[in-house]
Design a protein around this motif. Structure first.
Motif, PDB file in Angstrom:
ATOM      1  N   VAL A 137       0.861  -1.186   0.000  1.00  0.00           N
ATOM      2  CA  VAL A 137       0.000   0.000   0.000  1.00  0.00           C
ATOM      3  C   VAL A 137       0.896   1.233   0.000  1.00  0.00           C
ATOM      4  O   VAL A 137       1.854   1.317   0.777  1.00  0.00           O
ATOM      5  CB  VAL A 137      -0.941   0.019   1.222  1.00  0.00           C
ATOM      6  N   LEU A 138       0.569   2.193  -0.874  1.00  0.00           N
ATOM      7  CA  LEU A 138       1.383   3.394  -1.037  1.00  0.00           C
ATOM      8  C   LEU A 138       0.631   4.617  -0.515  1.00  0.00           C
ATOM      9  O   LEU A 138      -0.530   4.843  -0.888  1.00  0.00           O
ATOM     10  CB  LEU A 138       1.723   3.592  -2.515  1.00  0.00           C
ATOM     11  N   GLU A 139       1.281   5.409   0.319  1.00  0.00           N
ATOM     12  CA  GLU A 139       0.693   6.633   0.884  1.00  0.00           C
ATOM     13  C   GLU A 139       1.480   7.837   0.366  1.00  0.00           C
ATOM     14  O   GLU A 139       2.695   7.918   0.557  1.00  0.00           O
ATOM     15  CB  GLU A 139       0.745   6.585   2.410  1.00  0.00           C
ATOM     16  N   ALA A 140       0.786   8.766  -0.285  1.00  0.00           N
ATOM     17  CA  ALA A 140       1.432   9.903  -0.944  1.00  0.00           C
ATOM     18  C   ALA A 140       1.772  11.024   0.032  1.00  0.00           C
ATOM     19  O   ALA A 140       1.374  11.009   1.199  1.00  0.00           O
ATOM     20  CB  ALA A 140       0.532  10.433  -2.062  1.00  0.00           C
ATOM     21  N   GLY A 141       2.508  12.019  -0.484  1.00  0.00           N
ATOM     22  CA  GLY A 141       2.900  13.179   0.294  1.00  0.00           C
ATOM     23  C   GLY A 141       1.736  14.095   0.592  1.00  0.00           C
ATOM     24  O   GLY A 141       0.589  13.834   0.210  1.00  0.00           O
ATOM     25  N   ILE A 142       2.024  15.238   1.212  1.00  0.00           N
ATOM     26  CA  ILE A 142       0.985  16.061   1.820  1.00  0.00           C
ATOM     27  C   ILE A 142      -0.056  16.592   0.836  1.00  0.00           C
ATOM     28  O   ILE A 142      -1.222  16.674   1.162  1.00  0.00           O
ATOM     29  CB  ILE A 142       1.619  17.221   2.627  1.00  0.00           C
ATOM     30  N   ALA A 143       0.345  16.964  -0.361  1.00  0.00           N
ATOM     31  CA  ALA A 143      -0.618  17.469  -1.339  1.00  0.00           C
ATOM     32  C   ALA A 143      -0.554  16.661  -2.628  1.00  0.00           C
ATOM     33  O   ALA A 143      -1.014  17.113  -3.662  1.00  0.00           O
ATOM     34  CB  ALA A 143      -0.363  18.948  -1.629  1.00  0.00           C
ATOM     35  N   ALA A 144       0.025  15.453  -2.551  1.00  0.00           N
ATOM     36  CA  ALA A 144       0.196  14.621  -3.733  1.00  0.00           C
ATOM     37  C   ALA A 144      -0.924  13.583  -3.819  1.00  0.00           C
ATOM     38  O   ALA A 144      -1.712  13.414  -2.888  1.00  0.00           O
ATOM     39  CB  ALA A 144       1.565  13.940  -3.713  1.00  0.00           C
ATOM     40  N   SER A 145      -0.953  12.885  -4.946  1.00  0.00           N
ATOM     41  CA  SER A 145      -1.973  11.872  -5.184  1.00  0.00           C
ATOM     42  C   SER A 145      -1.303  10.574  -5.618  1.00  0.00           C
ATOM     43  O   SER A 145      -0.073  10.461  -5.630  1.00  0.00           O
ATOM     44  CB  SER A 145      -2.934  12.354  -6.272  1.00  0.00           C
ATOM     45  N   SER A 146      -2.113   9.613  -5.997  1.00  0.00           N
ATOM     46  CA  SER A 146      -1.583   8.334  -6.473  1.00  0.00           C
ATOM     47  C   SER A 146      -0.690   8.514  -7.691  1.00  0.00           C
ATOM     48  O   SER A 146       0.187   7.682  -7.949  1.00  0.00           O
ATOM     49  CB  SER A 146      -2.735   7.387  -6.805  1.00  0.00           C
ATOM     50  N   ALA A 147      -0.884   9.611  -8.448  1.00  0.00           N
ATOM     51  CA  ALA A 147      -0.057   9.851  -9.638  1.00  0.00           C
ATOM     52  C   ALA A 147       1.420   9.954  -9.288  1.00  0.00           C
ATOM     53  O   ALA A 147       2.283   9.600 -10.101  1.00  0.00           O
ATOM     54  CB  ALA A 147      -0.516  11.125 -10.347  1.00  0.00           C
ATOM     55  N   SER A 148       1.739  10.419  -8.081  1.00  0.00           N
ATOM     56  CA  SER A 148       3.141  10.579  -7.696  1.00  0.00           C
ATOM     57  C   SER A 148       3.852   9.232  -7.576  1.00  0.00           C
ATOM     58  O   SER A 148       5.084   9.179  -7.572  1.00  0.00           O
ATOM     59  CB  SER A 148       3.254  11.354  -6.383  1.00  0.00           C
ATOM     60  N   TRP A 149       3.085   8.134  -7.471  1.00  0.00           N
ATOM     61  CA  TRP A 149       3.655   6.793  -7.344  1.00  0.00           C
ATOM     62  C   TRP A 149       3.702   6.051  -8.675  1.00  0.00           C
ATOM     63  O   TRP A 149       4.045   4.859  -8.705  1.00  0.00           O
ATOM     64  CB  TRP A 149       2.842   5.972  -6.353  1.00  0.00           C
ATOM     65  N   LEU A 181       2.716  -4.566   3.351  1.00  0.00           N
ATOM     66  CA  LEU A 181       3.807  -3.597   3.466  1.00  0.00           C
ATOM     67  C   LEU A 181       3.249  -2.221   3.156  1.00  0.00           C
ATOM     68  O   LEU A 181       2.561  -2.043   2.149  1.00  0.00           O
ATOM     69  CB  LEU A 181       4.939  -3.949   2.497  1.00  0.00           C
ATOM     70  N   LEU A 182       3.544  -1.276   4.010  1.00  0.00           N
ATOM     71  CA  LEU A 182       3.045   0.098   3.846  1.00  0.00           C
ATOM     72  C   LEU A 182       4.223   1.024   3.554  1.00  0.00           C
ATOM     73  O   LEU A 182       5.188   1.071   4.315  1.00  0.00           O
ATOM     74  CB  LEU A 182       2.326   0.548   5.119  1.00  0.00           C
ATOM     75  N   ARG A 225      -1.160   2.271  15.214  1.00  0.00           N
ATOM     76  CA  ARG A 225      -2.576   2.129  15.565  1.00  0.00           C
ATOM     77  C   ARG A 225      -3.132   0.765  15.154  1.00  0.00           C
ATOM     78  O   ARG A 225      -3.906   0.161  15.887  1.00  0.00           O
ATOM     79  CB  ARG A 225      -3.365   3.246  14.877  1.00  0.00           C
ATOM     80  N   PHE A 226      -2.760   0.294  13.990  1.00  0.00           N
ATOM     81  CA  PHE A 226      -3.270  -0.969  13.455  1.00  0.00           C
ATOM     82  C   PHE A 226      -2.097  -1.942  13.280  1.00  0.00           C
ATOM     83  O   PHE A 226      -1.811  -2.386  12.170  1.00  0.00           O
ATOM     84  CB  PHE A 226      -3.986  -0.735  12.125  1.00  0.00           C
ATOM     85  N   SER A 227      -1.444  -2.250  14.370  1.00  0.00           N
ATOM     86  CA  SER A 227      -0.181  -2.984  14.309  1.00  0.00           C
ATOM     87  C   SER A 227      -0.312  -4.361  13.675  1.00  0.00           C
ATOM     88  O   SER A 227       0.627  -4.844  13.042  1.00  0.00           O
ATOM     89  CB  SER A 227       0.411  -3.108  15.716  1.00  0.00           C
ATOM     90  N   GLY A 228      -1.449  -5.011  13.811  1.00  0.00           N
ATOM     91  CA  GLY A 228      -1.607  -6.339  13.241  1.00  0.00           C
ATOM     92  C   GLY A 228      -1.766  -6.349  11.734  1.00  0.00           C
ATOM     93  O   GLY A 228      -1.678  -7.407  11.107  1.00  0.00           O
ATOM     94  N   LYS A 229      -1.992  -5.181  11.146  1.00  0.00           N
ATOM     95  CA  LYS A 229      -2.240  -5.116   9.705  1.00  0.00           C
ATOM     96  C   LYS A 229      -0.995  -4.800   8.888  1.00  0.00           C
ATOM     97  O   LYS A 229      -0.991  -4.992   7.670  1.00  0.00           O
ATOM     98  CB  LYS A 229      -3.321  -4.071   9.405  1.00  0.00           C
ATOM     99  N   VAL A 230       0.048  -4.284   9.506  1.00  0.00           N
ATOM    100  CA  VAL A 230       1.252  -3.848   8.787  1.00  0.00           C
ATOM    101  C   VAL A 230       2.413  -4.779   9.124  1.00  0.00           C
ATOM    102  O   VAL A 230       2.748  -4.956  10.300  1.00  0.00           O
ATOM    103  CB  VAL A 230       1.609  -2.393   9.142  1.00  0.00           C
ATOM    104  N   ARG A 231       3.010  -5.351   8.078  1.00  0.00           N
ATOM    105  CA  ARG A 231       4.134  -6.273   8.267  1.00  0.00           C
ATOM    106  C   ARG A 231       5.474  -5.563   8.237  1.00  0.00           C
ATOM    107  O   ARG A 231       6.440  -5.991   8.863  1.00  0.00           O
ATOM    108  CB  ARG A 231       4.104  -7.346   7.163  1.00  0.00           C
TER     109      ARG A 231
END
Length: 328
Positions: free
Chosen positions: A53-65, A119-120, A136-142
């Motif tokens: 899973v990809l998380e973008a920067g503060i004002a970015a979108s999925s396009a940045s990935w 993987l995040l 917060r969601f420790s069981g979900k992130v490897r």
């Protein structure tokens, strides 16, 4: 005299019509490349490989990935998304608090039926969100892969210089929203894509003064993406809501950075951190500490790369994500 007054009065109306027409044209020409899940745009490569899973920067979108996501396609199931108010996602329904951002990321994870643990990866502000989500969601992130992540001490406590920087950023963002509403931003970006340089530069300087340098730098980063992505990104930054969302993020940045983080869950998983060569030494040292205190984390500084690592060194980022999975 009356003809001149009528002509002046017609200019705002023409700008508004140009904006409305442009928004409809953009949706026809460049519809969302992914799917919509309850107002969120989610781009999913699919497949049976390890989920990322990809998380973008503060004002970015999925396009940045784009470059990284394409580089991993076929090897991993890679999911990127647009946060509310950015990219193709609908406007925010709730304030952009940290709690709401984490809840919305978790909604996307569940709605997209991403296999857990995954993987995040997060860039900049997205790295800050990724750490809070993993705690917060420790069981979900490897595992975590953080690209030049924002460090809380950079913006909290807030110095006078940083306060003025944020204030100016908020002011320019809100001004940008007004200009976008009346078609000025669209006109400048349309001319820029057509090859004109002088008039768009004049519009940027007139609108934001010294802030036009920020616009130029952002445009330079966007141009590192494949040319077919440019019109999509341009269409997003012709929308007032993109600027308003950015303004709220900037206003809340000290609040995000002051939020307490429970670090114990992050010590039990690998935290791999990539730093830009241009990152200040104190921030690089903080990046190194995150990796060292985690279970099996790594840290590397990417030579010749600026803050947007996924654009400056997409191959290195893709390989880092692959290696992170191989080490699990």
């Amino acid at each position: 005299m009356w003809p001149w007054l009528a002509a002046l009065a017609a200019i705002p109306l023409a700008g508004r019509l140009y904006q409305v027409w442009g928004e409809r044209r953009d949706l026809r020409r460049w519809p969302p490349p992914g799917r919509m899940l309850d107002g969120f745009h989610v781009l999913d490569t699919g497949g049976t490989g390890p989920p990322v899973v990809l998380e973008a920067g503060i004002a970015a979108s999925s396009a940045s990935w784009k470059l990284v996501q394409d580089g991993l396609a076929g090897q991993c199931r890679v999911v990127s998304y647009d946060r509310r108010g950015l990219g193709y996602s609908e406007p925010a329904r709730a304030p952009r608090t940290l709690e709401n951002l984490l809840a919305e990321l978790d909604f996307v994870v569940e709605a997209a039926r991403i296999e857990k643990p995954f993987l995040l990866a997060g860039h900049s502000f997205g790295g800050l969100l990724a750490r809070h989500y993993a705690a917060r969601f420790s069981g979900k992130v490897r595992a975590l892969v953080l690209l030049d992540p924002l460090e809380p001490f950079e913006w909290s406590p807030l110095s006078d210089v940083r306060s003025r920087m944020l204030g100016r950023g908020v002011m320019l963002s809100r001004r940008g929203a007004s200009l976008a509403r009346w078609g000025v931003v669209r006109l400048g970006l349309d001319l820029l894509l057509l090859g004109s340089r002088r008039l768009p530069t004049m519009l940027a300087v007139a609108a934001s003064g010294k802030g036009s340098e920020v616009t130029k730098r952002l445009a330079g980063e966007i141009q590192k993406l494949p040319p077919e992505v440019w019109p999509r990104v341009k269409s997003h930054w012709c929308l007032p809501r993109s600027f308003l969302t950015m303004a709220e993020y900037l206003e809340r940045l000290p609040e995000y950075c002051a939020a307490p983080l429970v670090e114990a869950p992050l010590r039990r998983i690998p935290v791999h951190v990539l730093s830009a060569e241009t990152t200040p030494p104190a921030v690089v040292e903080a990046h190194r500490r995150w990796s060292q205190q985690s279970a099996g984390g790594t840290h590397q500084v990417i030579p010749g790369a600026g803050h947007w690592l996924q654009l400056d060194a997409p191959g290195v980022v893709s390989e880092s994500i692959r290696q992170a999975w191989m080490k699990l």
